[in-house]
Design an enzyme around this catalytic site. Structure first.
Site, PDB file in Angstrom:
ATOM      1  N   ASP A 185     156.009  69.980  11.388  1.00  0.00           N
ATOM      2  CA  ASP A 185     156.190  70.945  10.296  1.00  0.00           C
ATOM      3  C   ASP A 185     157.632  70.903   9.780  1.00  0.00           C
ATOM      4  O   ASP A 185     158.554  70.585  10.524  1.00  0.00           O
ATOM      5  CB  ASP A 185     155.857  72.349  10.836  1.00  0.00           C
ATOM      6  CG  ASP A 185     155.585  73.337   9.704  1.00  0.00           C
ATOM      7  OD1 ASP A 185     155.568  72.934   8.525  1.00  0.00           O
ATOM      8  OD2 ASP A 185     155.384  74.532  10.020  1.00  0.00           O
ATOM      9  N   TRP A 234     162.904  70.544   4.692  1.00  0.00           N
ATOM     10  CA  TRP A 234     163.932  69.503   4.898  1.00  0.00           C
ATOM     11  C   TRP A 234     164.367  68.941   3.538  1.00  0.00           C
ATOM     12  O   TRP A 234     165.557  68.785   3.265  1.00  0.00           O
ATOM     13  CB  TRP A 234     163.355  68.387   5.771  1.00  0.00           C
ATOM     14  CG  TRP A 234     164.295  67.261   6.077  1.00  0.00           C
ATOM     15  CD1 TRP A 234     165.127  67.159   7.150  1.00  0.00           C
ATOM     16  CD2 TRP A 234     164.494  66.067   5.299  1.00  0.00           C
ATOM     17  NE1 TRP A 234     165.831  65.967   7.096  1.00  0.00           N
ATOM     18  CE2 TRP A 234     165.462  65.293   5.967  1.00  0.00           C
ATOM     19  CE3 TRP A 234     163.952  65.588   4.107  1.00  0.00           C
ATOM     20  CZ2 TRP A 234     165.896  64.056   5.487  1.00  0.00           C
ATOM     21  CZ3 TRP A 234     164.387  64.365   3.619  1.00  0.00           C
ATOM     22  CH2 TRP A 234     165.350  63.615   4.307  1.00  0.00           C
ATOM     23  N   HIS A 290     158.196  64.244   3.177  1.00  0.00           N
ATOM     24  CA  HIS A 290     157.021  63.623   3.811  1.00  0.00           C
ATOM     25  C   HIS A 290     157.317  62.148   4.145  1.00  0.00           C
ATOM     26  O   HIS A 290     156.894  61.639   5.184  1.00  0.00           O
ATOM     27  CB  HIS A 290     155.804  63.721   2.894  1.00  0.00           C
ATOM     28  CG  HIS A 290     155.324  65.136   2.696  1.00  0.00           C
ATOM     29  ND1 HIS A 290     155.187  66.019   3.736  1.00  0.00           N
ATOM     30  CD2 HIS A 290     154.955  65.815   1.573  1.00  0.00           C
ATOM     31  CE1 HIS A 290     154.745  67.188   3.267  1.00  0.00           C
ATOM     32  NE2 HIS A 290     154.609  67.088   1.960  1.00  0.00           N
ATOM     33  N   TRP A 296     144.091  70.289   2.155  1.00  0.00           N
ATOM     34  CA  TRP A 296     143.417  69.854   0.918  1.00  0.00           C
ATOM     35  C   TRP A 296     143.697  70.821  -0.222  1.00  0.00           C
ATOM     36  O   TRP A 296     143.549  70.484  -1.395  1.00  0.00           O
ATOM     37  CB  TRP A 296     141.897  69.739   1.133  1.00  0.00           C
ATOM     38  CG  TRP A 296     141.477  68.578   1.981  1.00  0.00           C
ATOM     39  CD1 TRP A 296     140.910  68.648   3.215  1.00  0.00           C
ATOM     40  CD2 TRP A 296     141.585  67.180   1.676  1.00  0.00           C
ATOM     41  NE1 TRP A 296     140.654  67.376   3.699  1.00  0.00           N
ATOM     42  CE2 TRP A 296     141.056  66.462   2.778  1.00  0.00           C
ATOM     43  CE3 TRP A 296     142.077  66.457   0.575  1.00  0.00           C
ATOM     44  CZ2 TRP A 296     141.007  65.060   2.811  1.00  0.00           C
ATOM     45  CZ3 TRP A 296     142.026  65.066   0.619  1.00  0.00           C
ATOM     46  CH2 TRP A 296     141.499  64.387   1.719  1.00  0.00           C
ATOM     47  N   LEU A 338     149.998  53.668  25.382  1.00  0.00           N
ATOM     48  CA  LEU A 338     149.914  55.011  24.792  1.00  0.00           C
ATOM     49  C   LEU A 338     148.650  55.113  23.938  1.00  0.00           C
ATOM     50  O   LEU A 338     148.324  54.173  23.207  1.00  0.00           O
ATOM     51  CB  LEU A 338     151.146  55.229  23.904  1.00  0.00           C
ATOM     52  CG  LEU A 338     151.176  56.466  23.015  1.00  0.00           C
ATOM     53  CD1 LEU A 338     151.455  57.712  23.861  1.00  0.00           C
ATOM     54  CD2 LEU A 338     152.243  56.329  21.926  1.00  0.00           C
ATOM     55  N   ARG A 349     153.088  79.261  15.232  1.00  0.00           N
ATOM     56  CA  ARG A 349     151.647  79.464  14.998  1.00  0.00           C
ATOM     57  C   ARG A 349     150.899  78.231  15.486  1.00  0.00           C
ATOM     58  O   ARG A 349     151.482  77.153  15.577  1.00  0.00           O
ATOM     59  CB  ARG A 349     151.366  79.563  13.483  1.00  0.00           C
ATOM     60  CG  ARG A 349     151.820  80.782  12.801  1.00  0.00           C
ATOM     61  CD  ARG A 349     151.297  80.784  11.350  1.00  0.00           C
ATOM     62  NE  ARG A 349     151.934  79.768  10.525  1.00  0.00           N
ATOM     63  CZ  ARG A 349     153.099  79.912   9.925  1.00  0.00           C
ATOM     64  NH1 ARG A 349     153.781  81.036  10.047  1.00  0.00           N
ATOM     65  NH2 ARG A 349     153.618  78.936   9.206  1.00  0.00           N
ATOM     66  N   GLU A 385     151.294  74.227  27.665  1.00  0.00           N
ATOM     67  CA  GLU A 385     152.600  74.876  27.511  1.00  0.00           C
ATOM     68  C   GLU A 385     153.058  74.683  26.066  1.00  0.00           C
ATOM     69  O   GLU A 385     152.904  73.602  25.499  1.00  0.00           O
ATOM     70  CB  GLU A 385     153.621  74.215  28.458  1.00  0.00           C
ATOM     71  CG  GLU A 385     153.288  74.338  29.924  1.00  0.00           C
ATOM     72  CD  GLU A 385     153.486  75.759  30.435  1.00  0.00           C
ATOM     73  OE1 GLU A 385     154.414  76.445  29.960  1.00  0.00           O
ATOM     74  OE2 GLU A 385     152.700  76.178  31.309  1.00  0.00           O
TER      75      GLU A 385
HETATM   76  C1  FPP Z   1     154.298  69.789   7.331  1.00  0.00           C
HETATM   77  O1  FPP Z   1     155.378  69.925   6.474  1.00  0.00           O
HETATM   78  C2  FPP Z   1     153.790  68.447   7.351  1.00  0.00           C
HETATM   79  C3  FPP Z   1     152.610  68.056   6.825  1.00  0.00           C
HETATM   80  C4  FPP Z   1     151.690  68.947   6.118  1.00  0.00           C
HETATM   81  C5  FPP Z   1     152.144  66.684   6.914  1.00  0.00           C
HETATM   82  C6  FPP Z   1     152.682  65.803   8.002  1.00  0.00           C
HETATM   83  C7  FPP Z   1     152.756  64.465   7.446  1.00  0.00           C
HETATM   84  C8  FPP Z   1     153.665  63.510   7.745  1.00  0.00           C
HETATM   85  C9  FPP Z   1     154.667  63.690   8.802  1.00  0.00           C
HETATM   86  C10 FPP Z   1     153.742  62.222   7.001  1.00  0.00           C
HETATM   87  C11 FPP Z   1     152.544  61.363   6.989  1.00  0.00           C
HETATM   88  C12 FPP Z   1     151.926  61.119   8.304  1.00  0.00           C
HETATM   89  C13 FPP Z   1     151.631  59.893   8.843  1.00  0.00           C
HETATM   90  C14 FPP Z   1     150.851  59.802  10.096  1.00  0.00           C
HETATM   91  C15 FPP Z   1     152.080  58.642   8.221  1.00  0.00           C
HETATM   92  P1  FPP Z   1     155.276  70.977   5.293  1.00  0.00           P
HETATM   93  O2  FPP Z   1     155.006  70.204   4.044  1.00  0.00           O
HETATM   94  O3  FPP Z   1     154.288  72.032   5.612  1.00  0.00           O
HETATM   95  O4  FPP Z   1     156.738  71.530   5.295  1.00  0.00           O
HETATM   96  P2  FPP Z   1     157.205  72.989   4.843  1.00  0.00           P
HETATM   97  O5  FPP Z   1     156.509  73.968   5.742  1.00  0.00           O
HETATM   98  O6  FPP Z   1     158.685  72.930   5.082  1.00  0.00           O
HETATM   99  O7  FPP Z   1     156.852  73.142   3.403  1.00  0.00           O
END
Ligand code: FPP
Length: 236
Positions: free
Chosen positions: A16, A21, A33, A65, A127, A190, A203
């Site tokens: 998250d 970031w 992302h 989605w 892994l 959460r 944990e």
């Molecule tokens: C949460 O950040 C992250 C996601 C919803 C997606 C996770 C995806 C990746 C790490 C990249 C693609 C994955 C792979 C396997 C190549 P957020 O957008 O909810 O961040 P925010 O809460 O700061 O808005």
């Protein structure tokens, strides 16, 4: 290697903070992302180096989605790229890949790449990298209930045959042991519809670090913290 005296086999992560970031840097969310996808590769390598047997990453939830079309397209684009360019590295590192989630929702070329990666890494045994994609835990549980109900209705099982073991085998995570440790980045505390059944005795560790900044060093620190905990599984 970091001492592993608490039987740490399986780490699950809620990745998250990509959006925040990027925002902190005045960049579009997509940049977060993109950097987050690089962190996925770094942490997969790190988990292998540290002798972890299972790593489950929440890449896209069923709820995701509902994000804007632009953001969903960005995330699917990154996934496509990851699926199409990562096979050699997974093979080199003896990583077996598994996907959990609702495949029906995903584009066909993505599902084809997932099938290919699973098939081509099936014999690897260092892994197991489990990627939750279009995943929702309540949906998973309802799906399992449907399977069990259908078996009972057909008379293949009796209602008294239904137990924890059987039910676990109806979930996407069949044959994957429950996570020992759940990490969520970005300061949110959460579970967000992630592995609700599987986290029964897990944990939890929450860090303020945004996922794109998460690294091997912090993972090792968290593992040390985990090793210092006493796990009782409800016993005294
Ligand atoms: C949460 O950040 C992250 C996601 C919803 C997606 C996770 C995806 C990746 C790490 C990249 C693609 C994955 C792979 C396997 C190549 P957020 O957008 O909810 O961040 P925010 O809460 O700061 O808005």
């Amino acid at each position: 290697m970091t001492e592993n005296n608490n039987n740490l086999q399986h780490i699950a992560i809620i990745m998250d903070g990509n959006g925040r970031w990027a925002k902190r840097r005045g960049l579009p969310r997509a940049a977060g992302h993109k950097k987050g996808a690089e962190t996925v590769k770094e942490i997969t390598r790190a988990a292998g180096d540290l002798g972890i047997k299972y790593l489950t990453l929440y890449a896209f939830s069923t709820e995701n989605w509902q994000r804007s079309k632009e953001e969903v397209d960005t995330l699917m684009g990154l996934l496509r790229e990851y699926l199409k360019s990562n096979l050699d590295e997974l093979k080199e590192n003896n990583v077996k890949i598994r996907f959990i989630g609702e495949r029906d929702m995903l584009d066909k070329d993505i599902v084809d790449s997932m099938d290919k990666l699973e098939a081509e890494t099936a014999a690897n045994d260092a892994l197991t990298l489990c990627i939750a994609l279009s995943y929702g835990s309540r949906q998973e549980i309802v799906g399992a209930v449907r399977k069990v109900a259908a078996l009972a209705k057909r008379g293949d099982i009796s209602v008294n045959d239904i137990d924890i073991r059987m039910f676990s085998d109806m979930l996407y995570t069949k044959d994957i042991p429950d996570p020992d440790l759940l990490i969520r980045t970005s300061g949110e505390q959460r579970v967000s519809n992630y592995l609700l059944w599987q986290l029964a005795y897990t944990e939890f560790y929450f860090t303020d670090t945004f996922w794109p900044d998460f690294n091997k060093k912090e993972l090792e620190t968290i593992i040390q913290n985990f090793n210092s905990r006493e796990r009782r599984y409800g016993k005294v």
